[in-house]
Scaffold this motif. Structure first.
Motif, short mmCIF file in Angstrom:
data_model
loop_
_atom_site.label_atom_id
_atom_site.label_comp_id
_atom_site.label_asym_id
_atom_site.label_seq_id
_atom_site.Cartn_x
_atom_site.Cartn_y
_atom_site.Cartn_z
N PRO A 1 0.80 -1.22 0.00
CA PRO A 1 0.00 0.00 0.00
C PRO A 1 0.84 1.27 0.00
O PRO A 1 0.41 2.29 -0.52
CB PRO A 1 -0.84 -0.11 1.27
N LYS A 2 2.03 1.25 0.58
CA LYS A 2 2.84 2.47 0.63
C LYS A 2 4.10 2.35 -0.23
O LYS A 2 5.09 3.03 0.00
CB LYS A 2 3.23 2.77 2.07
N ALA A 3 4.06 1.52 -1.26
CA ALA A 3 5.23 1.29 -2.11
C ALA A 3 5.62 2.55 -2.87
O ALA A 3 6.79 2.77 -3.14
CB ALA A 3 4.95 0.15 -3.08
N TRP A 4 4.63 3.38 -3.20
CA TRP A 4 4.96 4.59 -3.96
C TRP A 4 5.89 5.49 -3.15
O TRP A 4 6.76 6.14 -3.71
CB TRP A 4 3.69 5.35 -4.34
N GLY A 5 5.75 5.53 -1.85
CA GLY A 5 6.61 6.35 -1.02
C GLY A 5 8.03 5.81 -0.93
O GLY A 5 8.99 6.55 -0.87
N ARG A 6 8.16 4.48 -0.96
CA ARG A 6 9.49 3.88 -0.89
C ARG A 6 10.23 4.01 -2.22
O ARG A 6 11.44 3.85 -2.26
CB ARG A 6 9.37 2.41 -0.49
N THR A 7 9.52 4.28 -3.29
CA THR A 7 10.21 4.43 -4.56
C THR A 7 10.90 5.79 -4.64
O THR A 7 11.81 5.96 -5.42
CB THR A 7 9.24 4.30 -5.75
N TRP B 1 11.51 8.11 -1.56
CA TRP B 1 12.29 8.44 -0.37
C TRP B 1 13.24 7.30 -0.02
O TRP B 1 12.84 6.15 0.02
CB TRP B 1 11.36 8.70 0.82
#
Length: 69
Positions: A59-65, A67
């Motif tokens: 669900p939060k993969a976009w943030g890990r791509t 930051w």
């Protein structure tokens, strides 16, 4: 073989140095085996672009791509 100066005004010493380099490269290319394949340089390897692991989907993969960490 013809070499033509298209810009500038080189001295005879500069022309001799350039011609020596061209002749040395031509001699090296002529002496190389015709069927030999050169090993590609490391900087041209496409695998170097993917040295780190990709982030795991979720669900939060976009943030890990974006930051780090």
């Amino acid at each position: 073989m013809t070499i033509k100066v298209v810009r500038g005004n080189p001295t005879p010493e500069e022309l001799a140095a350039a011609l020596a380099v061209v002749r040395a490269r031509a001699a090296a290319a002529a002496s190389a085996p015709s069927g030999a394949r050169r090993e590609p340089d490391a900087w041209a390897d496409p695998a170097r672009l993917a040295m780190s692991r990709l982030p795991a989907p979720g669900p939060k993969a976009w943030g890990r791509t974006y930051w780090p960490g």
